[in-house]
Motif scaffolding. Sequence first.
Motif, short mmCIF file in Angstrom:
data_model
loop_
_atom_site.label_atom_id
_atom_site.label_comp_id
_atom_site.label_asym_id
_atom_site.label_seq_id
_atom_site.Cartn_x
_atom_site.Cartn_y
_atom_site.Cartn_z
N PRO A 77 0.80 -1.20 0.03
CA PRO A 77 -0.10 -0.10 -0.12
C PRO A 77 1.02 1.36 0.07
O PRO A 77 1.82 1.47 0.71
N GLY A 78 0.33 2.38 -0.76
CA GLY A 78 1.18 3.68 -0.89
C GLY A 78 0.35 4.53 -1.57
O GLY A 78 -0.42 4.17 -2.50
N ARG A 79 0.47 5.80 -1.36
CA ARG A 79 -0.30 7.18 -1.77
C ARG A 79 0.58 7.43 -3.27
O ARG A 79 -0.39 7.97 -3.96
N ASP A 80 1.61 6.92 -3.65
CA ASP A 80 2.25 7.20 -4.84
C ASP A 80 3.01 5.98 -5.10
O ASP A 80 3.23 5.06 -4.35
N VAL A 81 3.61 5.98 -6.31
CA VAL A 81 4.49 4.89 -6.94
C VAL A 81 5.77 4.83 -6.18
O VAL A 81 6.21 3.68 -6.17
N ASP A 82 6.38 5.91 -5.69
CA ASP A 82 7.47 5.77 -4.94
C ASP A 82 7.27 5.17 -3.66
O ASP A 82 8.17 4.17 -3.24
N VAL A 83 6.26 5.44 -3.01
CA VAL A 83 5.93 4.65 -1.64
C VAL A 83 5.52 3.06 -1.84
O VAL A 83 5.95 2.25 -1.26
#
Length: 214
Positions: free
Chosen positions: A156-162
């Motif tokens: 899970p993450g709010r953007d691709v880097d996360v």
Amino acid sequence: MARQLNYHDMHAVFTRFREIEPEPQGELHHVNAYTLLVAVALSAQATDAGVNKATGPLFARVDHPQKMLDLGEEALTEAIRTIGLYRNKARNVMKLSRILVEQYGGEVPSSRAALQSLPGVGRKTANVVLNMWFRQPAQAVDTHIFRIGNRTGIAPGRDVDVVERAIEDNVPAEFQLHAHHWLILHGRYICTARKPRCAVCPIFEWCQYEEKTQ
């Protein structure tokens, strides 16, 4: 956003993926590191099938950056005109080919920083090349992986880097090399965007998706 799966569940998920497809392969056709780099660069906002249709005849003639320079931008543009954003992509391919010839002796570098310095090559493209050709456990997060990571709880993450960091931090080391291929295939053929095929999902029992169908 689903909660992060624990280590035990992550291990179970990727064990199941490995049982189904021990050696997952990317679907972009290529013959060497250079043609892989070009194919991935061309695949932005395009389907792998569409890229393969255009690059099949192209790569039969052009498999080295010098050959691309000899071909010329006009001929390349015509060869890839069925691919979205083909004019800009052709310009970038010619530019990166010249840099490879002049600065790298015609070879594709195995450094992420060096790859990302090339025109039209972002982090995702660099990671695909590092993973598929140089066998580095780099995680190329596309729309499928971003969706799967968040929907299932794998990353899970709010953007691709996360999401990329979540894969690197939480997927057990033994699965890192093939992780992004397993996730892409799962996203393309099982956990699709509009209507996930939960009834045939091999990781259904561990998935955190609240709206999964029975």
